[in-house]
Design a protein around this motif. Structure first.
Motif, PDB file in Angstrom:
ATOM      1  N   ALA A 119      58.270  27.205  28.285  1.00  0.00           N
ATOM      2  CA  ALA A 119      58.771  28.045  27.202  1.00  0.00           C
ATOM      3  C   ALA A 119      59.442  29.283  27.789  1.00  0.00           C
ATOM      4  O   ALA A 119      58.924  29.902  28.721  1.00  0.00           O
ATOM      5  N   ALA A 120      60.592  29.643  27.231  1.00  0.00           N
ATOM      6  CA  ALA A 120      61.362  30.760  27.782  1.00  0.00           C
ATOM      7  C   ALA A 120      60.699  32.098  27.495  1.00  0.00           C
ATOM      8  O   ALA A 120      60.868  33.051  28.250  1.00  0.00           O
ATOM      9  N   GLU A 121      59.939  32.185  26.390  1.00  0.00           N
ATOM     10  CA  GLU A 121      59.396  33.475  25.982  1.00  0.00           C
ATOM     11  C   GLU A 121      58.181  33.845  26.831  1.00  0.00           C
ATOM     12  O   GLU A 121      57.257  33.059  26.982  1.00  0.00           O
ATOM     13  N   GLY A 122      58.180  35.048  27.371  1.00  0.00           N
ATOM     14  CA  GLY A 122      57.004  35.589  28.027  1.00  0.00           C
ATOM     15  C   GLY A 122      56.765  35.014  29.412  1.00  0.00           C
ATOM     16  O   GLY A 122      57.466  34.116  29.882  1.00  0.00           O
ATOM     17  N   PRO A 123      55.735  35.505  30.093  1.00  0.00           N
ATOM     18  CA  PRO A 123      55.458  35.107  31.475  1.00  0.00           C
ATOM     19  C   PRO A 123      54.613  33.844  31.605  1.00  0.00           C
ATOM     20  O   PRO A 123      54.331  33.406  32.717  1.00  0.00           O
ATOM     21  N   PHE A 124      54.198  33.252  30.498  1.00  0.00           N
ATOM     22  CA  PHE A 124      53.174  32.216  30.547  1.00  0.00           C
ATOM     23  C   PHE A 124      53.789  30.830  30.750  1.00  0.00           C
ATOM     24  O   PHE A 124      54.897  30.554  30.291  1.00  0.00           O
ATOM     25  N   ALA A 125      53.038  29.968  31.420  1.00  0.00           N
ATOM     26  CA  ALA A 125      53.484  28.599  31.703  1.00  0.00           C
ATOM     27  C   ALA A 125      53.043  27.702  30.543  1.00  0.00           C
ATOM     28  O   ALA A 125      52.024  26.997  30.626  1.00  0.00           O
ATOM     29  N   GLN A 126      53.820  27.734  29.468  1.00  0.00           N
ATOM     30  CA  GLN A 126      53.501  27.008  28.232  1.00  0.00           C
ATOM     31  C   GLN A 126      54.678  26.121  27.852  1.00  0.00           C
ATOM     32  O   GLN A 126      55.775  26.263  28.363  1.00  0.00           O
ATOM     33  N   TRP A 127      54.449  25.211  26.883  1.00  0.00           N
ATOM     34  CA  TRP A 127      55.519  24.293  26.493  1.00  0.00           C
ATOM     35  C   TRP A 127      55.154  23.622  25.166  1.00  0.00           C
ATOM     36  O   TRP A 127      54.004  23.659  24.720  1.00  0.00           O
ATOM     37  N   VAL A 128      56.168  22.997  24.572  1.00  0.00           N
ATOM     38  CA  VAL A 128      56.003  22.203  23.355  1.00  0.00           C
ATOM     39  C   VAL A 128      56.721  20.876  23.574  1.00  0.00           C
ATOM     40  O   VAL A 128      57.826  20.843  24.127  1.00  0.00           O
ATOM     41  N   LEU A 129      56.081  19.789  23.163  1.00  0.00           N
ATOM     42  CA  LEU A 129      56.669  18.463  23.279  1.00  0.00           C
ATOM     43  C   LEU A 129      56.531  17.756  21.939  1.00  0.00           C
ATOM     44  O   LEU A 129      55.423  17.618  21.417  1.00  0.00           O
ATOM     45  N   ASP A 130      57.651  17.314  21.388  1.00  0.00           N
ATOM     46  CA  ASP A 130      57.656  16.488  20.175  1.00  0.00           C
ATOM     47  C   ASP A 130      58.010  15.066  20.575  1.00  0.00           C
ATOM     48  O   ASP A 130      59.096  14.806  21.102  1.00  0.00           O
ATOM     49  N   GLN A 131      57.077  14.149  20.331  1.00  0.00           N
ATOM     50  CA  GLN A 131      57.206  12.773  20.795  1.00  0.00           C
ATOM     51  C   GLN A 131      57.270  11.826  19.598  1.00  0.00           C
ATOM     52  O   GLN A 131      56.275  11.579  18.925  1.00  0.00           O
ATOM     53  N   PRO A 132      58.476  11.268  19.281  1.00  0.00           N
ATOM     54  CA  PRO A 132      58.567  10.296  18.191  1.00  0.00           C
ATOM     55  C   PRO A 132      57.739   9.053  18.508  1.00  0.00           C
ATOM     56  O   PRO A 132      57.725   8.580  19.640  1.00  0.00           O
ATOM     57  N   GLN A 133      57.054   8.544  17.496  1.00  0.00           N
ATOM     58  CA  GLN A 133      56.207   7.378  17.709  1.00  0.00           C
ATOM     59  C   GLN A 133      55.951   6.694  16.375  1.00  0.00           C
ATOM     60  O   GLN A 133      55.371   7.282  15.470  1.00  0.00           O
ATOM     61  N   GLY A 134      56.393   5.459  16.261  1.00  0.00           N
ATOM     62  CA  GLY A 134      56.056   4.631  15.109  1.00  0.00           C
ATOM     63  C   GLY A 134      56.445   5.232  13.777  1.00  0.00           C
ATOM     64  O   GLY A 134      55.691   5.163  12.810  1.00  0.00           O
ATOM     65  N   GLY A 135      57.615   5.820  13.684  1.00  0.00           N
ATOM     66  CA  GLY A 135      58.083   6.380  12.432  1.00  0.00           C
ATOM     67  C   GLY A 135      57.600   7.778  12.155  1.00  0.00           C
ATOM     68  O   GLY A 135      57.940   8.362  11.134  1.00  0.00           O
ATOM     69  N   SER A 136      56.781   8.348  13.027  1.00  0.00           N
ATOM     70  CA  SER A 136      56.313   9.711  12.880  1.00  0.00           C
ATOM     71  C   SER A 136      56.531  10.430  14.204  1.00  0.00           C
ATOM     72  O   SER A 136      57.095   9.880  15.148  1.00  0.00           O
ATOM     73  N   THR A 137      56.095  11.668  14.284  1.00  0.00           N
ATOM     74  CA  THR A 137      56.229  12.447  15.508  1.00  0.00           C
ATOM     75  C   THR A 137      54.915  13.135  15.804  1.00  0.00           C
ATOM     76  O   THR A 137      54.350  13.811  14.950  1.00  0.00           O
ATOM     77  N   LEU A 138      54.428  12.937  17.022  1.00  0.00           N
ATOM     78  CA  LEU A 138      53.248  13.638  17.500  1.00  0.00           C
ATOM     79  C   LEU A 138      53.711  14.846  18.300  1.00  0.00           C
ATOM     80  O   LEU A 138      54.576  14.737  19.169  1.00  0.00           O
ATOM     81  N   ARG A 139      53.134  16.000  18.027  1.00  0.00           N
ATOM     82  CA  ARG A 139      53.482  17.229  18.740  1.00  0.00           C
ATOM     83  C   ARG A 139      52.361  17.590  19.704  1.00  0.00           C
ATOM     84  O   ARG A 139      51.186  17.567  19.344  1.00  0.00           O
ATOM     85  N   LEU A 140      52.735  17.910  20.929  1.00  0.00           N
ATOM     86  CA  LEU A 140      51.797  18.433  21.925  1.00  0.00           C
ATOM     87  C   LEU A 140      52.208  19.855  22.265  1.00  0.00           C
ATOM     88  O   LEU A 140      53.392  20.119  22.502  1.00  0.00           O
ATOM     89  N   ILE A 141      51.236  20.747  22.272  1.00  0.00           N
ATOM     90  CA  ILE A 141      51.475  22.144  22.633  1.00  0.00           C
ATOM     91  C   ILE A 141      50.618  22.472  23.845  1.00  0.00           C
ATOM     92  O   ILE A 141      49.393  22.318  23.809  1.00  0.00           O
ATOM     93  N   GLY A 142      51.256  22.908  24.914  1.00  0.00           N
ATOM     94  CA  GLY A 142      50.546  23.308  26.122  1.00  0.00           C
ATOM     95  C   GLY A 142      50.343  24.807  26.154  1.00  0.00           C
ATOM     96  O   GLY A 142      51.313  25.565  26.110  1.00  0.00           O
TER      97      GLY A 142
END
Length: 268
Positions: free
Chosen positions: A97-120
């Motif tokens: 993630a560009a904001e701030g100093p932290f090593a974080q991220w967001v992942l949106d993964q399409p799967q079976g007609g829906s989307t699972l979101r992972l937030i690190g």
């Protein structure tokens, strides 16, 4: 979607052992071989912190080489043994993630007609074994959750927000920010589970009614010492990892795996 969660690899520099005893590189090779042999292959490999043992750049170079045979999408998080700057430099392709100093991220993964979101989430306090979620990180999480309130979501973080009975380890779990995190979970029912590391054992708990799932280490495990006053020690019981299987029909199912060569499989 199938997620292989590896944690607490503690990779050292070549020619050295973790705590003078554990060949963590050989044990990670064992875990990588096990994940690479899975059929079907995971959609994602998630590494939830303590990737290396001291945060030295040479350790990250070795880690990258050890993970290379997987050839699968990966997302990495720092743990208390990691160095954010060295981690970012070694894995510049990670979508931090560009904001701030932290090593974080967001992942949106399409799967079976829906989307699972992972937030690190980055829970690291540099120089300290315990973790925290400061106001800046909590605000980022609140904004990220608010962007997709109907999307099934998993949170990944190194430090578990749990009291496990492993007394010394409990003193270095997620401290500051735990109650605020519980409040966010209460307002965002799309969060299915929290996927954590740090404890070097497969442990299940809850925060605000949401499952907290802790992965074992790919190398050494924390000794199961539940008597008050016992120090945190480790042993060399079989290492492992977790597989998280998510589908619209079944929700989230977590399976534990141990690595190493074992007899079988045999027919019943």
């Amino acid at each position: 979607m199938l997620i292989a969660q590896l944690s607490d690899c503690h990779i050292t520099r070549p020619g050295t052992l973790a705590s003078g005893r554990v060949d963590t590189a050989a044990l990670l090779q064992q875990a990588v071989a096990s994940v690479a042999a899975l059929d079907p292959a995971p959609d994602l490999v998630l590494l939830t912190g303590d990737l290396v043992d001291s945060g030295h750049p040479a350790e990250y170079t070795r880690l990258r080489a050890l993970l290379a045979p997987l050839r699968l999408p990966m997302r990495l998080l720092p743990g208390n043994h990691d160095d954010r700057a060295a981690l970012r430099e070694a894995f510049p392709e990670q979508p931090w993630a560009a904001e701030g100093p932290f090593a974080q991220w967001v992942l949106d993964q399409p799967q079976g007609g829906s989307t699972l979101r992972l937030i690190g989430l980055d829970t690291v306090i540099p120089g300290r074994p315990g973790g925290m979620l400061c106001r800046e990180r909590l605000d980022w999480l609140a904004d990220t959750l608010a962007q997709a309130p109907q999307r099934p979501t998993l949170l990944a973080l190194h430090h578990p927000p749990l009291h496990t009975g492993l007394q010394e380890m409990d003193g270095m779990n997620l401290g500051e920010g735990r109650e605020a995190l519980a409040g966010l979970l209460g307002r965002h029912p799309q969060v299915l589970a929290l996927l954590c590391g740090h404890l070097h054992r497969h442990i299940h708990g809850q925060l605000a009614g949401v499952p907290v799932i802790v992965a074992p280490g790919t190398a050494h495990q924390i000794a199961l010492e539940l008597r008050p006053g016992q120090p945190a020690r480790f042993n060399l019981e079989p290492p492992g990892y977790l597989l998280h299987r998510w589908s619209l029909a079944d929700g989230l199912v977590t399976l534990g795996a141990v690595t190493g060569d074992w007899p079988g499989p045999y027919a019943f």
